[in-house]
Write an enzyme that holds these catalytic residues in place. Structure first.
Site, PDB file in Angstrom:
ATOM      1  N   HIS A 128      -4.659   1.833   7.382  1.00 26.98           N
ATOM      2  CA  HIS A 128      -3.152   2.643   7.433  1.00 26.98           C
ATOM      3  C   HIS A 128      -2.883   3.466   6.429  1.00 26.98           C
ATOM      4  O   HIS A 128      -2.657   4.828   6.611  1.00 26.98           O
ATOM      5  CB  HIS A 128      -2.035   1.492   7.139  1.00 26.98           C
ATOM      6  CG  HIS A 128      -0.730   2.020   7.352  1.00 26.98           C
ATOM      7  ND1 HIS A 128       0.188   1.278   8.072  1.00 26.98           N
ATOM      8  CD2 HIS A 128      -0.036   2.592   6.410  1.00 26.98           C
ATOM      9  CE1 HIS A 128       1.320   1.654   7.995  1.00 26.98           C
ATOM     10  NE2 HIS A 128       1.188   2.459   6.734  1.00 26.98           N
ATOM     11  N   GLU A 129      -3.503   3.379   5.096  1.00 29.12           N
ATOM     12  CA  GLU A 129      -3.064   4.280   4.005  1.00 29.12           C
ATOM     13  C   GLU A 129      -4.013   5.633   4.396  1.00 29.12           C
ATOM     14  O   GLU A 129      -3.555   6.729   3.788  1.00 29.12           O
ATOM     15  CB  GLU A 129      -3.458   3.701   2.663  1.00 29.12           C
ATOM     16  CG  GLU A 129      -2.697   2.487   2.450  1.00 29.12           C
ATOM     17  CD  GLU A 129      -1.061   2.706   2.518  1.00 29.12           C
ATOM     18  OE1 GLU A 129      -0.489   3.832   2.675  1.00 29.12           O
ATOM     19  OE2 GLU A 129      -0.273   1.669   2.996  1.00 29.12           O
ATOM     20  N   GLY A 136       0.608  -1.104   0.051  1.00 29.74           N
ATOM     21  CA  GLY A 136      -0.001  -0.011   0.095  1.00 29.74           C
ATOM     22  C   GLY A 136       1.037   1.350   0.172  1.00 29.74           C
ATOM     23  O   GLY A 136       2.091   0.994   0.409  1.00 29.74           O
ATOM     24  N   GLN A 143       3.460   9.932   0.760  1.00 29.28           N
ATOM     25  CA  GLN A 143       4.778   9.133   1.032  1.00 29.28           C
ATOM     26  C   GLN A 143       5.550   9.441  -0.337  1.00 29.28           C
ATOM     27  O   GLN A 143       6.840   9.152  -0.077  1.00 29.28           O
ATOM     28  CB  GLN A 143       4.547   7.718   1.092  1.00 29.28           C
ATOM     29  CG  GLN A 143       3.527   7.324   2.607  1.00 29.28           C
ATOM     30  CD  GLN A 143       3.533   5.894   2.370  1.00 29.28           C
ATOM     31  OE1 GLN A 143       2.552   5.148   2.250  1.00 29.28           O
ATOM     32  NE2 GLN A 143       4.664   5.176   3.149  1.00 29.28           N
ATOM     33  N   CYS A 149       5.646   0.119   7.769  1.00 32.98           N
ATOM     34  CA  CYS A 149       5.479   1.351   6.932  1.00 32.98           C
ATOM     35  C   CYS A 149       6.647   1.752   5.802  1.00 32.98           C
ATOM     36  O   CYS A 149       7.720   1.821   6.331  1.00 32.98           O
ATOM     37  CB  CYS A 149       5.135   2.676   7.746  1.00 32.98           C
ATOM     38  SG  CYS A 149       4.686   3.937   6.714  1.00 32.98           S
ATOM     39  N   LEU A 150       6.403   1.945   4.516  1.00 34.36           N
ATOM     40  CA  LEU A 150       7.521   2.272   3.871  1.00 34.36           C
ATOM     41  C   LEU A 150       8.319   3.455   4.204  1.00 34.36           C
ATOM     42  O   LEU A 150       9.547   3.761   3.896  1.00 34.36           O
ATOM     43  CB  LEU A 150       6.973   2.209   2.192  1.00 34.36           C
ATOM     44  CG  LEU A 150       6.685   1.032   1.677  1.00 34.36           C
ATOM     45  CD1 LEU A 150       6.128   1.367   0.329  1.00 34.36           C
ATOM     46  CD2 LEU A 150       7.579  -0.136   1.599  1.00 34.36           C
ATOM     47  N   HIS A 157      -2.552   7.648   6.432  1.00 34.79           N
ATOM     48  CA  HIS A 157      -1.518   8.597   5.798  1.00 34.79           C
ATOM     49  C   HIS A 157      -2.002   9.971   5.200  1.00 34.79           C
ATOM     50  O   HIS A 157      -1.549  10.990   5.210  1.00 34.79           O
ATOM     51  CB  HIS A 157      -0.849   7.984   4.704  1.00 34.79           C
ATOM     52  CG  HIS A 157       0.432   7.041   5.118  1.00 34.79           C
ATOM     53  ND1 HIS A 157       1.496   7.696   5.872  1.00 34.79           N
ATOM     54  CD2 HIS A 157       0.621   5.686   4.789  1.00 34.79           C
ATOM     55  CE1 HIS A 157       2.556   6.669   6.158  1.00 34.79           C
ATOM     56  NE2 HIS A 157       2.037   5.743   5.597  1.00 34.79           N
TER      57      HIS A 157
HETATM   58 ZN   LIG Z   1       2.597   3.635   5.789  1.00 32.38          ZN
END
Ligand SMILES: [Zn+2]
Length: 183
Positions: free
Chosen positions: A136-137, A46, A51, A94-95, A140
């Site tokens: 989660h996304e 995701g 990001q 998380c990236l 963000h």
């Molecule tokens: Zn994340």
């Protein structure tokens, strides 16, 4: 294929609330393409536009397993329209917070309203991994990170660790400046 740079903690832009998408134009389609390239390359399941430093409410997801065909999904202006009382706990990463994983408890099922790439409003019900991923996304897009759902003690520790790493990286940058040491 175009991948974009993924910003990481403590980059302040991760705390921005993203703007709603008003028009699905060429620029937005390019952003979505780049987000998929970036997400698959990472690899991640995701990604939210912020990001890659674009403060727009756009989320890409693909929760297909490695041996399954790709299942790219795009969510524009996504909102959680319903959440179950029942919760589930998953270890999340998380990236934008690389190599850090912690258990997070969230509703096990959610309904998400969003716009698709043709501009049509859709609603899906998601459970399990997809439900966690979407929450989660969507977090963000509101400037919220998964570490906001863990204890303050753990959050402070990981934040400190990434601040230190960012400082070290800054130090490295000055070190690789052309210097008489490199003659
Ligand atoms: Zn994340």
């Amino acid at each position: 294929m175009t991948t974009r740079y993924i910003i990481i903690l403590p980059d302040k832009r991760l705390r921005l609330a993203s703007e709603p998408v008003k028009a699905i134009d060429k620029e937005l389609r390019r952003l979505v393409d780049d987000m998929f390239d970036t997400m698959y390359e990472a690899p991640g399941i995701g990604l939210a536009a912020i990001q890659v430093a674009v403060p727009k409410r756009v989320v890409t997801v693909d929760i297909a397993k490695k041996d399954e065909p790709k299942q790219p999904q795009v969510f524009i202006n996504p909102v959680v329209s319903w959440a179950s009382e029942e919760t589930a706990t998953y270890e999340e990463g998380c990236l934008s917070i690389p190599d850090y994983y912690e258990e997070v408890t969230r509703p096990v099922a959610v309904k998400v309203k969003f716009m698709d790439l043709s501009g049509k409003t859709q609603e899906i019900e998601a459970t399990g991994l997809l439900a966690t991923c979407l929450q989660h996304e969507i977090d963000h897009t509101n400037g919220v990170l998964f570490i906001d759902h863990i204890s303050k003690l753990k959050r402070d520790l990981v934040t400190k660790k990434f601040k230190k790493a960012a400082k070290r990286a800054d130090g490295d940058k000055t070190r690789v400046e052309p210097s008489t040491r490199d003659l």
